[in-house]
Motif scaffolding. Structure first.
Motif, PDB file in Angstrom:
ATOM      1  N   ASN A 124      -0.908  -1.974  10.929  1.00 27.24           N
ATOM      2  CA  ASN A 124      -1.593  -1.682   9.674  1.00 27.24           C
ATOM      3  C   ASN A 124      -3.075  -2.017   9.758  1.00 27.24           C
ATOM      4  N   ASN A 125      -3.731  -1.951   8.640  1.00 28.73           N
ATOM      5  CA  ASN A 125      -5.184  -2.082   8.521  1.00 28.73           C
ATOM      6  C   ASN A 125      -5.667  -3.502   8.824  1.00 28.73           C
ATOM      7  N   TYR A 149       5.382   4.601   2.067  1.00 30.27           N
ATOM      8  CA  TYR A 149       5.777   5.852   2.730  1.00 30.27           C
ATOM      9  C   TYR A 149       6.548   5.554   4.011  1.00 30.27           C
ATOM     10  N   ALA A 150       6.036   4.614   4.813  1.00 31.73           N
ATOM     11  CA  ALA A 150       6.691   4.254   6.077  1.00 31.73           C
ATOM     12  C   ALA A 150       8.071   3.655   5.814  1.00 31.73           C
ATOM     13  N   THR A 153       0.847  -1.191   0.000  1.00 35.24           N
ATOM     14  CA  THR A 153       0.000   0.000   0.000  1.00 35.24           C
ATOM     15  C   THR A 153       0.884   1.244   0.000  1.00 35.24           C
ATOM     16  N   GLN A 154       0.292   2.377  -0.322  1.00 32.40           N
ATOM     17  CA  GLN A 154       1.040   3.636  -0.286  1.00 32.40           C
ATOM     18  C   GLN A 154       1.544   3.929   1.128  1.00 32.40           C
ATOM     19  N   TYR A 155       0.729   3.568   2.114  1.00 28.10           N
ATOM     20  CA  TYR A 155       1.107   3.770   3.521  1.00 28.10           C
ATOM     21  C   TYR A 155       2.397   3.020   3.847  1.00 28.10           C
TER      22      TYR A 155
END
Length: 376
Positions: free
Chosen positions: A274-275, A147-148, A142-144
């Motif tokens: 995460n999600n 980024y992390a 994911t983009q998250y």
């Protein structure tokens, strides 16, 4: 050629082309039949065969040696093919006989005795002195998570820590790319020979790694990718890192192999939270449920790495003090105060070493002074 030892190449030829596997190796080492991989060459096999009666080897070990000796000329031929390929592709070998063979691998079982390398060899010294952090995750993040990965990698690089990953698409690529962009040091482990670019979409990263990073593989040049090599590659990623960061992983992700290897090696595993509704994150969440640490800030990771680096340097210092004390009291008996004054080392380190030497029966305390034990 600098960095290539023909004995290492013959050992590799034996390992990949004969029945001398890890069990046979273990038997040979335990019986004192070999003391180093450089005893396992074509000539070394013939010597072993001639002297097998001197050792209490298992029947399967004897059989493996007998069969391998039938291929001694082929072993030499393959080793020379490796040598030609190494010279052509700018590849060199690193073996357990070399000073820069990874310290952490020496502390683990099942690590390769020889690896093939391309790039900056000095990065291995940096791993030892500054520490290394394995950064892994899914190929479709994911983009998250991306980024992390970028943000955490930047902070790790600032601390002088080496990043380690597997040059896969997704998280691995981002870790290598961010490190190189930040002028840091990074190591990529390949599931194939170091001369093969895999996946080919990462050719740009491969080329940058050759120039400013380090590519490692336990596979000899020319060895193509097969499914079984991925878990083997992942154990090396975990093995070189002081800690492992799991940035994102599905329930059946190969990333979980790396986490499992790291945990079994006694390494700390940090997982980016995460999600809970995403299948792409389920593997990481399961690791958190099972006791992995939550990845909240880079400071915690860097502090843990520095603790590990400090510990191994303390171990090296202690080894040095062992030799120093034994040399001193071989000249004349000495009191604790005299030893401390002469060596200049700390009281707690000196007393620890003296206690260990006493328990091992190497020194004795008589009338307030330490003397070497004379063994009959």
């Amino acid at each position: 050629m600098s960095g290539v030892n023909i004995s290492d190449l013959e050992y590799t030829a034996i390992r990949f082309n004969t029945g001398i596997n890890s069990r046979v190796m273990s038997d040979l080492y335990s019986q004192g039949a070999v003391n180093s991989i450089r005893d396992l060459t074509a000539d070394g096999l013939l010597k072993l065969k001639a002297n097998m009666s001197e050792y209490n080897l298992q029947p399967k070990t004897r059989e493996a040696i007998e069969n391998a000796c039938k291929s001694d000329s082929r072993i030499r031929e393959i080793a020379n093919e490796y040598k030609d390929s190494l010279e052509k592709n700018g590849i060199y070998t690193i073996s357990e006989n070399d000073d820069d063979y990874p310290y952490l691998w020496r502390c683990l079982s099942g690590m390769p005795k020889v690896v093939f390398a391309k790039g900056k060899r000095e990065i291995l010294v940096q791993c030892h002195k500054k520490g290394a952090c394995s950064v892994v995750g899914t190929r479709k993040p994911t983009q998250y998570a991306m980024y992390a990965t970028e943000e955490f990698t930047k902070e790790i690089v600032k601390a002088g820590v080496v990043t380690v990953s597997g040059m896969a698409l997704g998280i691995d690529r981002k870790a290598h790319e961010t490190t190189l962009d930040s002028m840091g040091s990074t190591v990529a482990f390949m599931p194939c020979g170091p001369d093969i670019i895999y996946p080919y979409q990462n050719k740009d990263i491969y080329d940058r790694l050759v120039e400013n990073g380090l590519i490692l593989s336990e596979m000899p040049p020319g060895r193509e990718v097969i499914k079984q090599y991925f878990p083997a590659r992942n154990r090396l990623i975990a093995g070189l890192g002081d800690v492992t960061l799991i940035m994102e992983a599905g329930q059946y992700s190969g990333t979980l192999h790396t986490a499992s290897f790291a945990a079994n090696q006694g390494k700390d595993v940090f997982v980016l939270p995460n999600n809970i509704y995403s299948d792409n994150c389920r593997g990481g969440l399961m690791l958190l449920r099972d006791g992995a640490e939550v990845l909240l800030d880079s400071e915690s990771v860097i502090d843990r790495i520095r603790e590990n680096v400090s510990y191994r340097y303390e171990e090296e210092v202690v080894e040095d003090i062992y030799s120093k004390i034994k040399d001193l009291i071989s000249i004349r008996p000495m009191s604790l105060d005299e030893i401390i004054n002469i060596t200049g080392d700390k009281y707690d380190l000196i007393t620890k070493v003296l206690t260990d030497l006493e328990l091992q029966g190497d020194v004795q305390l008589r009338r307030g002074k330490y003397i070497l034990t004379i063994r009959s």
